[in-house]
Motif scaffolding. Structure first.
Motif, PDB file in Angstrom:
ATOM      1  N   PRO A  76      27.811  54.373  46.741  1.00  0.00           N
ATOM      2  CA  PRO A  76      28.908  54.205  47.364  1.00  0.00           C
ATOM      3  C   PRO A  76      29.943  54.594  46.572  1.00  0.00           C
ATOM      4  N   HIS A  77      30.599  55.006  47.428  1.00  0.00           N
ATOM      5  CA  HIS A  77      32.181  54.748  47.227  1.00  0.00           C
ATOM      6  C   HIS A  77      32.712  53.546  46.941  1.00  0.00           C
ATOM      7  N   ARG A  78      32.621  53.538  44.917  1.00  0.00           N
ATOM      8  CA  ARG A  78      32.961  52.627  44.661  1.00  0.00           C
ATOM      9  C   ARG A  78      34.816  52.058  44.395  1.00  0.00           C
ATOM     10  N   PHE A  79      35.046  51.261  44.664  1.00  0.00           N
ATOM     11  CA  PHE A  79      36.441  50.522  44.402  1.00  0.00           C
ATOM     12  C   PHE A  79      36.522  49.330  43.386  1.00  0.00           C
ATOM     13  N   GLY A  80      37.211  49.588  42.925  1.00  0.00           N
ATOM     14  CA  GLY A  80      37.958  48.351  41.118  1.00  0.00           C
ATOM     15  C   GLY A  80      38.816  47.746  42.013  1.00  0.00           C
ATOM     16  N   LEU A  81      38.740  45.661  42.131  1.00  0.00           N
ATOM     17  CA  LEU A  81      40.047  45.918  42.732  1.00  0.00           C
ATOM     18  C   LEU A  81      41.203  44.680  41.035  1.00  0.00           C
ATOM     19  N   VAL A  82      42.335  45.012  41.140  1.00  0.00           N
ATOM     20  CA  VAL A  82      42.317  44.467  40.089  1.00  0.00           C
ATOM     21  C   VAL A  82      43.063  42.741  40.168  1.00  0.00           C
ATOM     22  N   LEU A  83      42.532  41.878  39.731  1.00  0.00           N
ATOM     23  CA  LEU A  83      43.616  41.198  40.994  1.00  0.00           C
ATOM     24  C   LEU A  83      44.649  40.477  39.420  1.00  0.00           C
ATOM     25  N   CYS A  84      45.993  40.702  39.654  1.00  0.00           N
ATOM     26  CA  CYS A  84      46.994  39.768  39.307  1.00  0.00           C
ATOM     27  C   CYS A  84      47.775  39.155  39.148  1.00  0.00           C
ATOM     28  N   PRO A  85      47.692  37.156  38.467  1.00  0.00           N
ATOM     29  CA  PRO A  85      48.180  36.520  38.804  1.00  0.00           C
ATOM     30  C   PRO A  85      48.974  36.314  39.822  1.00  0.00           C
ATOM     31  N   GLY A  86      48.384  35.656  40.416  1.00  0.00           N
ATOM     32  CA  GLY A  86      49.712  35.158  41.571  1.00  0.00           C
ATOM     33  C   GLY A  86      49.448  35.861  43.315  1.00  0.00           C
ATOM     34  N   PHE A  87      48.026  36.821  42.865  1.00  0.00           N
ATOM     35  CA  PHE A  87      47.703  37.776  44.024  1.00  0.00           C
ATOM     36  C   PHE A  87      47.682  37.105  44.746  1.00  0.00           C
ATOM     37  N   SER A  88      47.550  37.935  46.658  1.00  0.00           N
ATOM     38  CA  SER A  88      47.820  37.345  47.834  1.00  0.00           C
ATOM     39  C   SER A  88      46.389  37.330  48.292  1.00  0.00           C
ATOM     40  N   HIS A  89      45.447  35.860  48.446  1.00  0.00           N
ATOM     41  CA  HIS A  89      43.949  36.107  49.243  1.00  0.00           C
ATOM     42  C   HIS A  89      44.227  37.325  50.694  1.00  0.00           C
ATOM     43  N   LEU A  93      38.474  42.360  39.354  1.00  0.00           N
ATOM     44  CA  LEU A  93      38.585  42.510  37.852  1.00  0.00           C
ATOM     45  C   LEU A  93      39.670  42.000  37.761  1.00  0.00           C
ATOM     46  N   SER A  94      39.723  40.963  35.878  1.00  0.00           N
ATOM     47  CA  SER A  94      41.373  40.530  35.610  1.00  0.00           C
ATOM     48  C   SER A  94      40.786  40.809  34.223  1.00  0.00           C
ATOM     49  N   ALA A  95      42.266  40.664  33.694  1.00  0.00           N
ATOM     50  CA  ALA A  95      41.959  41.265  32.201  1.00  0.00           C
ATOM     51  C   ALA A  95      41.237  40.327  31.463  1.00  0.00           C
ATOM     52  N   ALA A 114      45.385  32.559  42.647  1.00  0.00           N
ATOM     53  CA  ALA A 114      46.262  32.859  43.956  1.00  0.00           C
ATOM     54  C   ALA A 114      47.301  32.384  44.030  1.00  0.00           C
ATOM     55  N   SER A 115      48.306  33.095  44.939  1.00  0.00           N
ATOM     56  CA  SER A 115      49.412  33.114  44.884  1.00  0.00           C
ATOM     57  C   SER A 115      49.154  31.831  46.138  1.00  0.00           C
ATOM     58  N   SER A 116      48.154  31.194  46.631  1.00  0.00           N
ATOM     59  CA  SER A 116      48.256  30.027  47.036  1.00  0.00           C
ATOM     60  C   SER A 116      47.533  29.067  46.439  1.00  0.00           C
ATOM     61  N   GLY A 117      47.409  28.871  45.068  1.00  0.00           N
ATOM     62  CA  GLY A 117      46.860  27.910  44.251  1.00  0.00           C
ATOM     63  C   GLY A 117      45.441  27.314  43.920  1.00  0.00           C
ATOM     64  N   VAL A 152      45.347  47.505  42.406  1.00  0.00           N
ATOM     65  CA  VAL A 152      46.167  46.054  41.991  1.00  0.00           C
ATOM     66  C   VAL A 152      46.521  45.526  43.484  1.00  0.00           C
ATOM     67  N   LEU A 153      46.160  44.303  42.710  1.00  0.00           N
ATOM     68  CA  LEU A 153      47.048  43.012  43.495  1.00  0.00           C
ATOM     69  C   LEU A 153      47.751  42.388  42.666  1.00  0.00           C
ATOM     70  N   ALA A 154      48.770  42.376  43.062  1.00  0.00           N
ATOM     71  CA  ALA A 154      49.741  41.751  42.647  1.00  0.00           C
ATOM     72  C   ALA A 154      50.778  40.905  43.588  1.00  0.00           C
TER      73      ALA A 154
END
Length: 155
Positions: free
Chosen positions: A8-21, A48-50, A57-60, A80-82
């Motif tokens: 499969p084509h692989r995606f890495g989604l880096v979630l930064c603090p406050g990202f949006s769901h 992923l996260s650091a 997330a931004s929603s808390g 990168v999701l911020a």
């Protein structure tokens, strides 16, 4: 895109603090639906996260991730999701170093929402176009003059 007998084509989604769901859903749901329609895994993804710990997330809502940065797993695409706290993420040396490594090892590196600020801080956006929300556009231009900042929706 993955062929019949390939991985499969692989995606890495880096979630930064406050990202949006919402941003995370916009990234993952089309991949899930493509797999569902194809009745096989054309795409795979990991969050992923650091530090490998859950990210607020931004929603808390505290959101668990699959793995920390620093893994040797290679991705075809890294996103990168911020959102509201992009400037904080843009100072995380581990994150910036890992993004440069991901790009050097062949990943297409991109951003959703204000993740472009993180990419600019990592030095990945030099001479590239970065769509930026009108609220952040002037600050982005001041901090990263080597980035072609636009007010378009996407690039």
């Amino acid at each position: 895109m993955a062929l019949e007998n390939s991985r499969p084509h692989r995606f890495g989604l880096v979630l930064c603090p406050g990202f949006s769901h919402l941003a995370m859903a916009m990234a993952i749901e089309p991949l899930f639906i493509a797999n569902w329609i194809a009745r096989r895994d054309l795409f795979g993804w990991n969050t992923l996260s650091a530090d490998g710990l859950a990210v607020m997330a931004s929603s808390g809502i505290r959101t668990p991730v699959d793995q920390p940065l620093g893994t040797t797993e290679r991705f075809d695409v890294v996103l990168v999701l911020a959102s509201f706290d992009a400037r904080q993420a843009a100072t995380d040396a581990r994150l910036l170093k890992w993004l440069r490594w991901a790009e050097r090892t062949g990943a297409e590196v991109g951003a959703i929402e204000t993740g472009s600020e993180v990419l600019a801080a990592a030095g990945i956006m030099a001479d590239q176009t970065a769509p930026v929300h009108w609220y952040n556009i002037e600050g982005m231009r001041e901090r990263y003059p080597h980035v072609h900042v636009t007010d378009t929706i996407y690039s």
